[in-house]
Design an enzyme around this catalytic site. Structure first.
Site, PDB file in Angstrom:
ATOM      1  N   ASP A 294     -10.195   7.186  20.336  1.00  0.00           N
ATOM      2  CA  ASP A 294     -10.855   5.899  20.118  1.00  0.00           C
ATOM      3  C   ASP A 294     -12.367   6.035  20.325  1.00  0.00           C
ATOM      4  OD1 ASP A 294     -11.902   3.233  20.545  1.00  0.00           O
ATOM      5  OD2 ASP A 294      -9.827   2.575  20.806  1.00  0.00           O
ATOM      6  N   MET A 295     -13.121   5.778  19.270  1.00  0.00           N
ATOM      7  CA  MET A 295     -14.568   5.961  19.327  1.00  0.00           C
ATOM      8  C   MET A 295     -15.206   5.111  20.434  1.00  0.00           C
ATOM      9  SD  MET A 295     -17.127   7.578  18.207  1.00  0.00           S
ATOM     10  CE  MET A 295     -17.050   8.321  16.582  1.00  0.00           C
TER      11      MET A 295
ATOM     12  N   GLU B  26      -8.649  -3.935   2.624  1.00  0.00           N
ATOM     13  CA  GLU B  26      -7.666  -3.303   1.745  1.00  0.00           C
ATOM     14  C   GLU B  26      -6.591  -4.292   1.306  1.00  0.00           C
ATOM     15  OE1 GLU B  26      -7.532  -0.461   4.880  1.00  0.00           O
ATOM     16  OE2 GLU B  26      -7.582   1.215   3.485  1.00  0.00           O
TER      17      GLU B  26
ATOM     18  N   GLU C 115     -18.069  -0.300  10.685  1.00  0.00           N
ATOM     19  CA  GLU C 115     -18.405  -1.726  10.800  1.00  0.00           C
ATOM     20  C   GLU C 115     -18.886  -2.103  12.195  1.00  0.00           C
ATOM     21  OE1 GLU C 115     -14.942  -3.959   9.468  1.00  0.00           O
ATOM     22  OE2 GLU C 115     -14.783  -2.642   7.715  1.00  0.00           O
TER      23      GLU C 115
ATOM     24  N   ARG D 118       0.858  -1.171   0.000  1.00  0.00           N
ATOM     25  CA  ARG D 118       0.000   0.000   0.000  1.00  0.00           C
ATOM     26  C   ARG D 118       0.900   1.228   0.000  1.00  0.00           C
ATOM     27  NH1 ARG D 118      -4.120   1.768   4.805  1.00  0.00           N
ATOM     28  NH2 ARG D 118      -5.125   3.447   3.676  1.00  0.00           N
TER      29      ARG D 118
ATOM     30  N   GLY E 214      -8.731   7.035  10.367  1.00  0.00           N
ATOM     31  CA  GLY E 214      -8.846   8.001   9.275  1.00  0.00           C
ATOM     32  C   GLY E 214     -10.262   7.850   8.736  1.00  0.00           C
TER      33      GLY E 214
ATOM     34  N   HIS F  55      -7.882   6.553   0.814  1.00  0.00           N
ATOM     35  CA  HIS F  55      -8.687   5.360   1.139  1.00  0.00           C
ATOM     36  C   HIS F  55      -9.166   4.647  -0.119  1.00  0.00           C
ATOM     37  CE1 HIS F  55      -9.610   7.636   5.107  1.00  0.00           C
ATOM     38  NE2 HIS F  55      -8.654   6.740   5.325  1.00  0.00           N
TER      39      HIS F  55
HETATM   40  P1  AMP Z   1      -9.796   1.504  11.729  1.00  0.00           P
HETATM   41  O1  AMP Z   1      -8.861   2.673  11.507  1.00  0.00           O
HETATM   42  O2  AMP Z   1     -10.611   1.184  10.521  1.00  0.00           O
HETATM   43  O3  AMP Z   1      -9.110   0.311  12.325  1.00  0.00           O
HETATM   44  O4  AMP Z   1     -10.853   1.987  12.846  1.00  0.00           O
HETATM   45  C1  AMP Z   1     -10.461   2.352  14.133  1.00  0.00           C
HETATM   46  C2  AMP Z   1     -11.642   3.033  14.822  1.00  0.00           C
HETATM   47  O5  AMP Z   1     -12.735   2.098  14.921  1.00  0.00           O
HETATM   48  C3  AMP Z   1     -11.329   3.472  16.253  1.00  0.00           C
HETATM   49  O6  AMP Z   1     -11.857   4.775  16.474  1.00  0.00           O
HETATM   50  C4  AMP Z   1     -12.095   2.476  17.087  1.00  0.00           C
HETATM   51  O7  AMP Z   1     -12.509   3.038  18.305  1.00  0.00           O
HETATM   52  C5  AMP Z   1     -13.302   2.214  16.204  1.00  0.00           C
HETATM   53  N1  AMP Z   1     -14.004   0.996  16.643  1.00  0.00           N
HETATM   54  C6  AMP Z   1     -13.592  -0.286  16.583  1.00  0.00           C
HETATM   55  N2  AMP Z   1     -14.497  -1.094  17.157  1.00  0.00           N
HETATM   56  C7  AMP Z   1     -15.505  -0.313  17.609  1.00  0.00           C
HETATM   57  C8  AMP Z   1     -16.733  -0.537  18.301  1.00  0.00           C
HETATM   58  N3  AMP Z   1     -17.108  -1.770  18.652  1.00  0.00           N
HETATM   59  N4  AMP Z   1     -17.519   0.531  18.576  1.00  0.00           N
HETATM   60  C9  AMP Z   1     -17.145   1.766  18.243  1.00  0.00           C
HETATM   61  N5  AMP Z   1     -16.006   2.050  17.588  1.00  0.00           N
HETATM   62  C10 AMP Z   1     -15.193   1.035  17.273  1.00  0.00           C
END
Ligand code: AMP
Length: 363
Positions: A254-255, A350, A302, A64, A183, A152
């Site tokens: 972190d969400m 990806e 997701e 990538r 991101g 992306h």
């Molecule tokens: P990624 O960059 O695609 O790996 O996504 C990371 C983001 O997904 C972070 O903000 C995580 O907090 C969020 N995330 C992963 N699992 C959950 C969940 N079960 N509920 C809410 N957010 C999530």
């Protein structure tokens, strides 16, 4: 001959890899923390791991690479000239491009004859019109590459192919894909091709992200320099690493943590994330002339039913209606029968896209 393909997704802090069989099956995946380990060491570790697990030796590698600039609009087999050209694009993505290219050089040292393919995050957006990609700046800047690229792309391309499999008619409809991870961006698609996206010249534009600010009035950058005497490095750190969900909440990028928190600032950060996603979606809906399908993907898209629900409600004025039970179960289709917009939850991949591209380039 069917190739066994190694895919590499290297960033500033981690190097993720996977091994794919010729039929596309994923045989193995892993990750290394970079920092403790150099890219050269990570590459040696990776080879040792594959051997010790008795996995088949790979016959090609796909990487990538965040930026393809103006010229690399599809995946390319890397040779010395191409590597030099890709290194020259570093000013367009100074925080990412060097990390993406290091493993290519490291692997070349260890396996000089291995075919290596670079797959670009910008390439999928090359189909956008010149107007879409243009900033209202003096023309000379555009000629030297100051334009909207979008990112992306490997994720969007994977989703475009997956959606076409799930519903062949979807390709002819007006589709927005919401890649909501650390991101985050949105992509408007027609006939499986990108026609607009929220990320532009850099990975800072558009939506609120984990630690990145998203769309900003450019005067703010001038203000930070003029009134607060901030250096370029300080501003870069502020915009890329201390803003977004982290900056607004003061708690976390972190969400999951923010959704679990009772703090007002955490709730406000999540509220802003949703507000801005809906607002940017409005712009892409105008670019598309309407909306038939919305796909949620990446970490937040997701896994967070709440965010999917809130964003879908934000486009309720269009007739979008989410099936909350299906949404909680995280099924592929999450809209009600009456919904005027098809709502989807489709996990992205990806690495699978990199493997597909690599196989095609070396075939
Ligand atoms: P990624 O960059 O695609 O790996 O996504 C990371 C983001 O997904 C972070 O903000 C995580 O907090 C969020 N995330 C992963 N699992 C959950 C969940 N079960 N509920 C809410 N957010 C999530």
């Amino acid at each position: 001959m069917a190739h066994t393909i190694l895919t590499i997704n290297a960033g500033s802090s981690s190097l993720k890899f996977a091994l794919f069989a010729g039929n596309g099956e994923r045989l193995h995946k892993g990750a290394f923390e970079i920092g403790a380990l150099s890219h050269d060491d990570a590459m040696r570790e990776l080879l040792a791991q594959i051997t010790s697990l008795g996995l088949p030796a790979f016959t090609a590698a796909g990487h990538r690479v965040v930026h393809g600039g103006q010229h690399f609009t599809s995946p390319v087999r890397v040779n010395d000239d191409i590597l030099t050209a890709l290194e020259k694009l570093t000013p367009l993505a100074p925080l990412h491009q060097p990390h993406n290219l290091h493993p290519i050089t490291a692997l070349k040292k260890l396996m000089p004859n291995l075919p290596q393919v670079a797959c670009f995050d910008t390439a999928f957006h090359a189909t956008q019109s010149a107007t879409t990609r243009r900033y209202a700046l003096p023309r000379a800047l555009e000629a030297e590459g100051v334009k909207r690229y979008g990112f992306h792309g490997l994720s969007y391309e994977y989703i475009a192919q997956k959606l076409a499999q799930l519903d062949p008619a979807a390709a002819d409809r007006r589709v927005i894909v919401a890649h909501l991870g650390n991101g985050a961006s949105l992509c408007a698609m027609r006939h499986g091709k990108s026609i607009d996206t929220t990320l532009g010249f850099s990975a800072l534009d558009g939506l609120v992200m984990g630690t990145r600010c998203g769309t900003l009035d450019p005067e703010i950058v001038l203000y930070l320099q003029r009134e607060k005497g901030m250096s370029i490095e300080t501003i870069e750190d502020l915009l890329y690493r201390r803003s977004g969900l982290l900056g607004v909440s003061g708690i976390s990028s972190d969400m999951r943590e923010l959704q679990a928190s009772e703090e007002t600032s955490a709730k406000e950060a999540v509220e802003l994330f949703v507000f801005r996603a809906v607002r940017e979606m409005g712009a892409l809906i105008a670019s598309l002339g309407g909306l038939d399908d919305l796909v949620f993907t990446a970490g937040i898209g997701e896994h967070s039913a709440t965010i999917r629900s809130q964003i879908s409600k934000g486009i309720g004025w269009l007739g979008a209606s989410i099936d909350e039970a299906a949404n909680l179960r995280a099924t592929t289709v999450i809209n009600t029968e009456e919904s005027a917009v098809n709502l989807w939850m489709i996990p992205t991949d990806e690495e699978a896209m990199i493997a597909r591209h690599t196989a095609a380039v070396i075939a």
